[in-house]
Design a protein around this motif. Structure first.
Motif, PDB file in Angstrom:
ATOM      1  N   GLY A 102       0.791  -1.221   0.000  1.00 18.61           N
ATOM      2  CA  GLY A 102       0.000   0.000   0.000  1.00 18.61           C
ATOM      3  C   GLY A 102       0.822   1.269   0.000  1.00 18.61           C
ATOM      4  N   THR A 103       2.146   1.157  -0.101  1.00 19.18           N
ATOM      5  CA  THR A 103       2.974   2.358  -0.198  1.00 19.18           C
ATOM      6  C   THR A 103       3.194   2.712  -1.667  1.00 19.18           C
ATOM      7  OG1 THR A 103       5.063   1.113  -0.163  1.00 19.18           O
ATOM      8  CG2 THR A 103       4.153   1.820   1.955  1.00 19.18           C
ATOM      9  N   ASP A 104       3.540   3.964  -1.917  1.00 18.52           N
ATOM     10  CA  ASP A 104       3.691   4.440  -3.291  1.00 18.52           C
ATOM     11  C   ASP A 104       5.160   4.555  -3.692  1.00 18.52           C
ATOM     12  OD1 ASP A 104       4.302   6.514  -1.614  1.00 18.52           O
ATOM     13  OD2 ASP A 104       2.882   7.951  -2.483  1.00 18.52           O
ATOM     14  N   ASN A 105       5.998   3.662  -3.164  1.00 19.99           N
ATOM     15  CA  ASN A 105       7.422   3.651  -3.488  1.00 19.99           C
ATOM     16  C   ASN A 105       7.793   2.414  -4.300  1.00 19.99           C
ATOM     17  OD1 ASN A 105       7.968   5.945  -1.683  1.00 19.99           O
ATOM     18  ND2 ASN A 105       7.662   4.477  -0.012  1.00 19.99           N
ATOM     19  N   TYR A 106       8.984   2.458  -4.903  1.00 21.86           N
ATOM     20  CA  TYR A 106       9.653   1.273  -5.421  1.00 21.86           C
ATOM     21  C   TYR A 106      10.782   0.946  -4.447  1.00 21.86           C
ATOM     22  CZ  TYR A 106       7.583   1.322 -10.168  1.00 21.86           C
ATOM     23  OH  TYR A 106       6.736   1.261 -11.239  1.00 21.86           O
ATOM     24  N   TYR A 107      11.064  -0.358  -4.266  1.00 25.37           N
ATOM     25  CA  TYR A 107      12.083  -0.787  -3.309  1.00 25.37           C
ATOM     26  C   TYR A 107      13.176  -1.588  -4.009  1.00 25.37           C
ATOM     27  CZ  TYR A 107       8.593   0.675   0.038  1.00 25.37           C
ATOM     28  OH  TYR A 107       7.685   1.429   0.734  1.00 25.37           O
ATOM     29  N   VAL A 108      14.424  -1.236  -3.713  1.00 23.97           N
ATOM     30  CA  VAL A 108      15.587  -1.956  -4.234  1.00 23.97           C
ATOM     31  C   VAL A 108      16.321  -2.529  -3.034  1.00 23.97           C
ATOM     32  CG1 VAL A 108      17.685  -1.828  -5.617  1.00 23.97           C
ATOM     33  CG2 VAL A 108      15.735  -0.337  -6.160  1.00 23.97           C
ATOM     34  N   ILE A 109      16.337  -3.859  -2.932  1.00 24.22           N
ATOM     35  CA  ILE A 109      16.862  -4.528  -1.743  1.00 24.22           C
ATOM     36  C   ILE A 109      18.125  -5.299  -2.104  1.00 24.22           C
ATOM     37  CG2 ILE A 109      16.360  -6.173   0.097  1.00 24.22           C
ATOM     38  CD1 ILE A 109      13.366  -5.608  -0.413  1.00 24.22           C
ATOM     39  N   VAL A 110      19.215  -4.974  -1.428  1.00 26.54           N
ATOM     40  CA  VAL A 110      20.479  -5.689  -1.618  1.00 26.54           C
ATOM     41  C   VAL A 110      20.527  -6.837  -0.620  1.00 26.54           C
ATOM     42  CG1 VAL A 110      22.995  -5.526  -1.586  1.00 26.54           C
ATOM     43  CG2 VAL A 110      21.622  -3.570  -2.367  1.00 26.54           C
ATOM     44  N   THR A 111      20.614  -8.051  -1.111  1.00 28.47           N
ATOM     45  CA  THR A 111      20.613  -9.215  -0.225  1.00 28.47           C
ATOM     46  C   THR A 111      21.192 -10.418  -0.943  1.00 28.47           C
ATOM     47  OG1 THR A 111      19.224 -10.709   1.089  1.00 28.47           O
ATOM     48  CG2 THR A 111      18.249  -9.785  -0.901  1.00 28.47           C
ATOM     49  N   ARG A 112      21.822 -11.299  -0.189  1.00 28.49           N
ATOM     50  CA  ARG A 112      22.275 -12.568  -0.763  1.00 28.49           C
ATOM     51  C   ARG A 112      21.279 -13.682  -0.480  1.00 28.49           C
ATOM     52  NH1 ARG A 112      28.825 -12.733   0.435  1.00 28.49           N
ATOM     53  NH2 ARG A 112      29.176 -10.495   0.188  1.00 28.49           N
ATOM     54  N   GLU A 113      20.344 -13.404   0.416  1.00 28.36           N
ATOM     55  CA  GLU A 113      19.358 -14.406   0.806  1.00 28.36           C
ATOM     56  C   GLU A 113      18.033 -14.150   0.093  1.00 28.36           C
ATOM     57  OE1 GLU A 113      20.357 -16.840   2.713  1.00 28.36           O
ATOM     58  OE2 GLU A 113      22.319 -15.901   3.011  1.00 28.36           O
ATOM     59  N   SER A 114      17.285 -15.213  -0.124  1.00 25.41           N
ATOM     60  CA  SER A 114      15.931 -15.062  -0.642  1.00 25.41           C
ATOM     61  C   SER A 114      15.033 -14.522   0.465  1.00 25.41           C
ATOM     62  CB  SER A 114      15.401 -16.408  -1.135  1.00 25.41           C
ATOM     63  OG  SER A 114      16.196 -16.889  -2.202  1.00 25.41           O
ATOM     64  N   ILE A 115      14.045 -13.729   0.084  1.00 23.70           N
ATOM     65  CA  ILE A 115      13.158 -13.104   1.069  1.00 23.70           C
ATOM     66  C   ILE A 115      11.762 -13.680   0.865  1.00 23.70           C
ATOM     67  CG2 ILE A 115      12.356 -10.927   2.042  1.00 23.70           C
ATOM     68  CD1 ILE A 115      14.677  -9.551   0.620  1.00 23.70           C
ATOM     69  N   SER A 116      11.441 -14.696   1.632  1.00 26.89           N
ATOM     70  CA  SER A 116      10.235 -15.484   1.383  1.00 26.89           C
ATOM     71  C   SER A 116       8.943 -14.736   1.679  1.00 26.89           C
ATOM     72  CB  SER A 116      10.274 -16.775   2.211  1.00 26.89           C
ATOM     73  OG  SER A 116      10.342 -16.480   3.597  1.00 26.89           O
ATOM     74  N   ASN A 117       9.014 -13.659   2.440  1.00 29.10           N
ATOM     75  CA  ASN A 117       7.794 -12.933   2.795  1.00 29.10           C
ATOM     76  C   ASN A 117       7.399 -11.881   1.757  1.00 29.10           C
ATOM     77  OD1 ASN A 117      10.240 -11.698   3.792  1.00 29.10           O
ATOM     78  ND2 ASN A 117       8.970 -10.146   4.757  1.00 29.10           N
ATOM     79  N   LEU A 118       8.188 -11.744   0.682  1.00 27.00           N
ATOM     80  CA  LEU A 118       7.883 -10.748  -0.340  1.00 27.00           C
ATOM     81  C   LEU A 118       7.610 -11.412  -1.686  1.00 27.00           C
ATOM     82  CD1 LEU A 118      10.572  -7.994   0.383  1.00 27.00           C
ATOM     83  CD2 LEU A 118       8.178  -8.041   1.108  1.00 27.00           C
TER      84      LEU A 118
END
Length: 326
Positions: A102-118
Motif C-alpha cells: 500500500g505504499t507508493d514507493n519502489y524498493y531496491v533490496i540488496v541481499t544474498r538471501e531469498s526473502i520469502s515474505n515478499l
C-alpha cells in the motif's frame, strides 16, 4: 507509483546506470561488485548533495533506509526509489512486508538471501556488472543484468509430470488439458515446490509451472535442484491470468495496450505484485460475460473450443508438444 524509473549515479571514478520497472527489485551477487557502494553513494548524496562530488539523476527522489528505526524512516518517504543495503534483517520480517504494502514507493533490496515474505518477480533479481573504463579519464561503468531470465520457454518436448504451483484455476486448466500419460500435480503453493522436488524419486522429465511474477523468493533453491537434475524444466509466465489475457480471447484493445507496457499501468500502491494486478484486470474484464473469471474455480468456458485453443496457442511450442497440442 508506476512506470519505469531511470537512475544515474556517478562520481569521478564510478558510474551506475539502471532502470526499475516494478515495486520490488532484488540486487544479488558476489562481494565487491558494487552493490553496497551504490547504496552508500545514494545516501551520501542525500545527506550532503553535490558537494560530495556525486551526481545523481533519477525520475523520483532516492532514499536509503536502515537500522532499527526503519519504520519511522519509511513513514516519511513517498513516491521514491527506496534502497535497503545488505545486512538489514528487517527485510525478512512480516512487519516489513506489511509495511510496504500500500505504499507508493519502489524498493531496491540488496541481499544474498531469498526473502520469502515478499512476492517479487524472477525477472527482477539482478546482479551488477562492471563494463570497465572506456578511458583513463572516464569512470568505471556499472549496469544491472538479470540473473535468471524469464523462463517462458522449455528446452525439451519431453515430460511425464507437470508440477503446477497452485490448486486453483491454473491447476484446473492444466490438469484438464494434460494427456493421460502426463501426470498433473498441484504443489498447493509456490513454497512447496522445492520440498516436492526433494522428495521426488524420479526427477526426469518434470515441468514446473508457476507464476513468475511472484516466484522470485523460491527461485534460488529450485534453480539449484535444476542444476543437479537436467530433467527438470521451469515455465514461468507472469501468471495464469496473464496467459488468458495474452491469448486474445477477450479481444480488448485496452488489454493489448496494457500488456505491451504493464509497468505504465500497475500502481505499486494498489498492487504488491503484478500477479494480483492481472487477476484484478481479468476479473473485471469478464465480470458480466459468459467467461466470468474466478481464481478459486475455473469457469468451464476456458476449456471449450476456440477459447481453449487460443490459451494453448500462447504457450511455448515445447510445452504444447508436452500437452500433445496439435
Amino acid at each position: 507509483m508506476h512506470g519505469v524509473i531511470h537512475l544515474l549515479v556517478q562520481s569521478a571514478h564510478l558510474k551506475y546506470e539502471m532502470a526499475f520497472s516494478r515495486n520490488i527489485t532484488i540486487l544479488k551477487g558476489d562481494s565487491a561488485t558494487g552493490k553496497t557502494t551504490l547504496v552508500d553513494m545514494i545516501q551520501e548524496y542525500y545527506l550532503n548533495g553535490a558537494d560530495t562530488g556525486i551526481n545523481l539523476s533519477c525520475d523520483v527522489p532516492c532514499r536509503v533506509i536502515a537500522g532499527n528505526t526503519w519504520m519511522e524512516q519509511l513513514n516519511g518517504i513517498h513516491k521514491s526509489l527506496v534502497f535497503i543495503d545488505e545486512g538489514n534483517r528487517f527485510v525478512a520480517q512480516q512487519e516489513f512486508a506489511r509495511a510496504i504494502q500500500g505504499t507508493d514507493n519502489y524498493y531496491v533490496i540488496v541481499t544474498r538471501e531469498s526473502i520469502s515474505n515478499l512476492p517479487y518477480s524472477v525477472t527482477e533479481i539482478y546482479g551488477i556488472r562492471s563494463a570497465g573504463k572506456y578511458s583513463l579519464q572516464e569512470p568505471v561503468y556499472h549496469h544491472m543484468y538479470r540473473i535468471y531470465g524469464d523462463y517462458r520457454s522449455l528446452n525439451s518436448n519431453e515430460a511425464v509430470k507437470l508440477l503446477v504451483e497452485d490448486s486453483n484455476s491454473g491447476y484446473e486448466f492444466f490438469s484438464k488439458v494434460s494427456p493421460k500419460e502426463v501426470e498433473c500435480v498441484s504443489a498447493q503453493g509456490a513454497g512447496n515446490i522445492f520440498g516436492m522436488l526433494q522428495t521426488e524419486e524420479n526427477k526426469e522429465n518434470i515441468v514446473i509451472i508457476a507464476d513468475g511474477a511472484a516466484f522470485g523468493a523460491h527461485m534460488e533453491k529450485v534453480y539449484q535442484v535444476m542444476l543437479r537434475n537436467k530433467g527438470i524444466q521451469l515455465y514461468l509466465p507472469e501468471s495464469f491470468e496473464w496467459l488468458i489475457l495474452s491469448s486474445g480471447v477477450l479481444k480488448d484493445k485496452e488489454i493489448t495496450e496494457i500488456l505491451e507496457n504493464p509497468s505504465d499501468y500497475i500502481d505499486s500502491e494498489m498492487y504488491i505484485s503484478w500477479e494480483r494486478y492481472f487477476t484484478h484486470l481479468l476479473t473485471g474484464k469478464t465480470v458480466d460475460t459468459y467467461m466470468r473469471y474466478s481464481k478459486s474455480n475455473l469457469n468451464p468456458a476456458f476449456l471449450q473450443g476456440k477459447i481453449r485453443e487460443q490459451i494453448l496457442r500462447i504457450l511455448p511450442e515445447t510445452l504444447r508438444n508436452v500437452l500433445r497440442v496439435k
